[in-house]
Design a protein around this motif. Structure first.
Motif, PDB file in Angstrom:
ATOM      1  N   THR A   2     -15.579  29.732 132.858  1.00  0.00           N
ATOM      2  CA  THR A   2     -16.447  30.854 133.244  1.00  0.00           C
ATOM      3  C   THR A   2     -15.890  32.154 132.666  1.00  0.00           C
ATOM      4  N   PRO A  27     -22.646  35.762 124.689  1.00  0.00           N
ATOM      5  CA  PRO A  27     -22.706  34.906 125.881  1.00  0.00           C
ATOM      6  C   PRO A  27     -23.671  33.732 125.715  1.00  0.00           C
ATOM      7  N   LYS A  28     -24.796  33.970 125.028  1.00  0.00           N
ATOM      8  CA  LYS A  28     -25.767  32.895 124.789  1.00  0.00           C
ATOM      9  C   LYS A  28     -25.114  31.748 124.056  1.00  0.00           C
ATOM     10  N   GLN A  30     -21.941  31.180 123.751  1.00  0.00           N
ATOM     11  CA  GLN A  30     -20.866  30.571 124.544  1.00  0.00           C
ATOM     12  C   GLN A  30     -21.454  29.593 125.553  1.00  0.00           C
ATOM     13  N   ASN A  31     -22.581  29.953 126.152  1.00  0.00           N
ATOM     14  CA  ASN A  31     -23.214  29.057 127.119  1.00  0.00           C
ATOM     15  C   ASN A  31     -23.685  27.763 126.473  1.00  0.00           C
ATOM     16  N   SER A  32     -24.151  27.877 125.230  1.00  0.00           N
ATOM     17  CA  SER A  32     -24.670  26.665 124.595  1.00  0.00           C
ATOM     18  C   SER A  32     -23.518  25.707 124.272  1.00  0.00           C
ATOM     19  N   ASN A  35     -20.120  26.403 128.362  1.00  0.00           N
ATOM     20  CA  ASN A  35     -19.385  27.349 129.211  1.00  0.00           C
ATOM     21  C   ASN A  35     -20.377  28.135 130.057  1.00  0.00           C
ATOM     22  N   ARG A  36     -19.845  28.944 130.973  1.00  0.00           N
ATOM     23  CA  ARG A  36     -20.746  29.792 131.738  1.00  0.00           C
ATOM     24  C   ARG A  36     -20.325  31.242 131.492  1.00  0.00           C
ATOM     25  N   ALA A  37     -21.061  31.898 130.611  1.00  0.00           N
ATOM     26  CA  ALA A  37     -20.737  33.291 130.299  1.00  0.00           C
ATOM     27  C   ALA A  37     -21.739  34.200 130.989  1.00  0.00           C
ATOM     28  N   GLN A  38     -21.231  35.233 131.634  1.00  0.00           N
ATOM     29  CA  GLN A  38     -22.071  36.174 132.359  1.00  0.00           C
ATOM     30  C   GLN A  38     -21.704  37.588 131.926  1.00  0.00           C
ATOM     31  N   ASP A  82     -31.015  34.682 128.592  1.00  0.00           N
ATOM     32  CA  ASP A  82     -30.410  33.348 128.474  1.00  0.00           C
ATOM     33  C   ASP A  82     -29.065  33.253 129.181  1.00  0.00           C
ATOM     34  N   PHE A  83     -28.683  34.298 129.878  1.00  0.00           N
ATOM     35  CA  PHE A  83     -27.419  34.271 130.618  1.00  0.00           C
ATOM     36  C   PHE A  83     -27.571  35.219 131.809  1.00  0.00           C
TER      37      PHE A  83
END
Ligand SMILES: Nc1ncnc2c1ncn2[C@@H]1O[C@H](COP(=O)(O)OP(=O)(O)O[C@H]2O[C@H](CO)[C@@H](O)[C@H](O)[C@H]2O)[C@@H](O)[C@H]1O
Length: 473
Positions: A2, A27-28, A30-32, A35-38, A82-83
């Motif tokens: 995260t 973050p987009k 990274q999420n793909s 992971n969970r990027a906020q 997307d995040f």
């Protein structure tokens, strides 16, 4: 993993420049990768906040010295991004119709304190806190030094320097605004007799990244006063080249542009966009169109434009179009040129996201004669839209553009930001444009260059992983 990105800007919520593009895209990607990027950012009074609905998930009170302010953490009612984005609403300080102004010290301190105060209430803290530029530069210091944030000492944090020209300096008279810490360590905040949030972050962050490898090297010699600090801290510094959001910046699907196109149809597609620009701005369609998009500040070389444009336009062999705002004197000079070069020159002084997309699609060449360019995204957008970049070889421009005289070259490069060299580069562009088969070949070729975030997003994750290992040691 995260990851919490802390930033003053994020596209499409609030954008002043390239920082927003990066925080809106990284973050987009990274999420793909699982992971969970906020993102946490200020809640401004702008189009995005006016056109969307939000609800509060936390109500708190923060202290800036002796003054307390109410704040809320807001989230979007629906989820158009997307995040996850968390918005810090400090009505008295942050909810303004601007991002940056004269009152940045109090505003961004309040933002940083509110963010950390709220984070204290989380059940599980993020694995990584990723700060961007000086507006969030006191976060690494507070994580390390402020008594009230002792619970965060173990969270790896890093700072990305998007632009070291701006450092957020303020006087030691305001040190009391920072939550209490061991005053023996006040030197960590100081650089040159002032509180310097960027310097404090370079000292306290676990790692420091810049947005291109060349800029990292250049900062050791030219960092607006921070050269020796960056040299001393060089072991924890690394340059990671920015990417671009290839979904937002895609000539085949871009809703802003007049005609969509692919590499195959670039000639017709780009020309339709050029035609639109020439009609809108009264420019000669047959001549090669040179454009500039950006902030009119010294770093971008914009003070030289009036003379450069005059020299180029007097030959009557090109058209020029500028989109930007900044230095009022330069703005006035650029406005004044309009009457002198009717039919081949125009300028839109202001900010216009849609127009910028049409220019990337419709111009033949994009000028970037920057004195300083940490990465530069415009040249990468230009490449993706088949527009040939003309750049000064510095920072990220040096890392992304190869001169046509070299093997596999595709752009026009010059060594210095001088009127003579910029005009010579424009003349090379005019000559290249006359050789249409070569020009068209380059156009197609550059659309193939991959500057998506894929590779760099992984580099960031690898870097985060090394920090997590450090923590576990
Ligand atoms: N008037 C206008 N109207 C519409 N759009 C406009 C505009 N002026 C600028 N833009 C847009 O803002 C962005 C500018 O990005 P840059 O990376 O070139 O510059 P900036 O100096 O802001 O960013 C800093 O951070 C970024 C991100 O790390 C680094 O690439 C860069 O070198 C560093 O200086 C682009 O998306 C551009 O199209």
């Amino acid at each position: 993993m995260t990851i919490l990105h802390v930033s003053a800007e994020c596209y499409p919520v609030a954008k002043v420049g390239g920082l927003a593009d990066v925080v809106g895209a990284l973050p987009k990607y990274q999420n793909s990768n699982g992971n969970r990027a906020q993102v946490i950012m200020p809640f401004y009074d702008n189009k995005f906040t006016q056109n969307n609905t939000f609800h509060s998930v936390y109500d708190g009170e923060l202290n800036l010295g002796d003054t307390s302010y109410n704040f809320q953490i807001m989230v979007l009612q629906e989820k158009p991004l997307d995040f996850d984005v968390f918005f810090v609403n400090v009505p008295d300080l942050l909810f303004k119709d601007y991002v940056y102004s004269f009152d940045d010290t109090e505003r961004f301190l309040a933002f940083q304190i509110a963010s950390l105060d709220w984070l204290l209430t989380w059940d599980a803290y993020p694995d990584i806190i990723h700060c961007h530029d000086h507006h969030t530069g006191l976060v690494p210091f507070m994580l390390q030094e402020s008594y009230k944030y002792e619970a965060f000492r173990d969270i790896p944090n890093l700072l990305t320097i998007h632009n070291a020209q701006y450092q957020g300096w303020f006087s030691h008279d305001k040190v009391g605004l920072i939550p209490p810490f061991n005053f023996d360590h006040v030197g960590l905040l100081d650089w040159g007799g002032q509180i310097n949030p960027l310097a404090a972050a370079i000292k306290c962050a676990w790692r420091v990244t810049t947005v291109s490898p060349s800029y990292m090297e250049e900062l050791k010699h030219a960092a607006n006063g921070l050269e020796s600090l960056l040299s001393a801290e060089s072991e924890k510094c690394v340059g990671i080249l920015n990417g671009i959001d290839t979904n937002v910046w895609n000539p085949n699907t871009d809703n802003y542009i007049i005609k969509n196109y692919t590499q195959k149809s670039v000639t017709q597609g780009a020309n339709a966009n050029k035609k639109h620009l020439c009609e809108t701005f009264n420019l000669d369609y047959k001549k090669p169109l040179f454009a500039f998009i950006g902030r009119l500040v010294g770093e971008k070389g914009s003070d030289l434009f009036p003379e450069v444009f005059k020299n180029a336009l007097e030959t009557n062999s090109c058209s020029m179009l500028l989109l930007g705002s900044g230095n009022p004197e330069v703005e006035a000079q650029l406005e004044a040129l309009k009457s002198e070069f009717k039919g081949i020159y125009n300028a839109f002084i202001g900010y216009d996201e849609k127009l910028s997309h049409i220019i990337y699609a419709g111009a033949d060449f994009l000028l970037m004669p920057s004195r300083v360019e940490p990465c530069g995204l415009n040249q990468m957008y230009a490449l993706r839209y088949g527009t040939i970049p003309i750049v000064r070889s510095i920072g990220g421009l040096k890392d992304t553009v190869i001169d046509i005289s070299e093997e596999n070259g595709f752009g026009i490069c010059h060594e210095n930001t001088t009127v003579t060299e910029i005009n010579e580069a424009i003349n090379r562009g005019i000559t290249l444009f006359k050789d249409q088969p070569t020009y068209k070949g380059i156009r197609k070729k550059i659309m193939d260059i991959d500057h998506s975030w894929d590779a760099s997003a992984v580099e960031y994750i690898n870097l985060y992983n090394t920090l997590k290992l450090t923590r576990n040691d």
